[in-house]
Design an enzyme around this catalytic site. Structure first.
Site, PDB file in Angstrom:
ATOM      1  N   HIS A 131     -31.192  -9.838  27.993  1.00 14.58           N
ATOM      2  CA  HIS A 131     -32.061  -9.213  28.999  1.00 14.58           C
ATOM      3  C   HIS A 131     -31.305  -8.118  29.761  1.00 14.58           C
ATOM      4  O   HIS A 131     -31.797  -7.000  29.944  1.00 14.58           O
ATOM      5  CB  HIS A 131     -32.568 -10.304  29.955  1.00 14.58           C
ATOM      6  N   GLU A 132     -30.103  -8.449  30.211  1.00  9.03           N
ATOM      7  CA  GLU A 132     -29.341  -7.495  31.036  1.00  9.03           C
ATOM      8  C   GLU A 132     -28.858  -6.301  30.217  1.00  9.03           C
ATOM      9  O   GLU A 132     -28.900  -5.165  30.695  1.00  9.03           O
ATOM     10  CB  GLU A 132     -28.153  -8.193  31.706  1.00  9.03           C
ATOM     11  N   HIS A 135     -31.460  -3.737  29.806  1.00  8.89           N
ATOM     12  CA  HIS A 135     -31.630  -2.861  30.978  1.00  8.89           C
ATOM     13  C   HIS A 135     -30.799  -1.587  30.861  1.00  8.89           C
ATOM     14  O   HIS A 135     -31.201  -0.530  31.351  1.00  8.89           O
ATOM     15  CB  HIS A 135     -31.178  -3.578  32.258  1.00  8.89           C
TER      16      HIS A 135
HETATM   17 ZN    ZN Z   1     -34.167  -7.735  34.537  1.00  9.13          ZN
END
Ligand code: ZN
Length: 151
Positions: A131-132, A135
């Protein structure tokens, strides 16, 4: 302690691709410290990526209650298996998505001293790393979610 403002969707900074950190200087160390303070100020926060505080650098801070992990220029070098996960995001208050993530990932990054290390994550940590790192390329969990729930 310095808190930075968390950018929320659809702030366009969340869609930009981040630049690698060329040198871990005082500005990068300050960013890591501020991201850590900002994360710890969020009751349900497990991790934060630099674009979420408006900075387009490849920097991530994770704290899932088992120690602080600071990642500079992280890259996924191995991903295996899959798992179905629910995840939220500090930039999407009150929203959760169901999606498929790898079950295990290995990440290579620099620590705050500029030393290279690798980290293997399974389960929630694998989900969080994916997830990170997304980003940092302007990719958001809503892009991959099968369903979005609003609470
Ligand atoms: Zn996030």
């Amino acid at each position: 302690m310095a808190l930075r403002e968390i950018r929320t969707y659809p702030d366009e900074v969340l869609r930009k691709k981040c630049r690698p950190v060329a040198q871990i200087d005082d500005r990068v160390l300050q960013l890591l410290a501020d991201m850590t303070d900002t994360l710890h100020d969020c009751p349900n926060g497990a991790a934060i990526a630099a674009p979420q505080v408006g900075v387009l650098r490849r920097v991530v801070v994770i704290d899932m209650g088992q120690g602080l992990i600071q990642l500079v220029n992280p890259e996924i070098i191995r991903a295996e298996g899959e798992q179905e996960v629910y995840e939220g995001c500090l930039s999407f208050p009150g929203q959760y998505g169901k999606l498929i993530r790898p079950a295990e990932v290995e990440v290579r990054a620099l620590n705050e001293k500029g030393e290279e290390f690798t980290l293997t994550g399974t389960g929630d940590l694998a989900k969080c790393l994916c997830h990170e790192l997304d980003h940092l390329d302007g990719v958001l969990f809503i892009d991959k979610a099968e369903e979005i729930e609003r609470l």
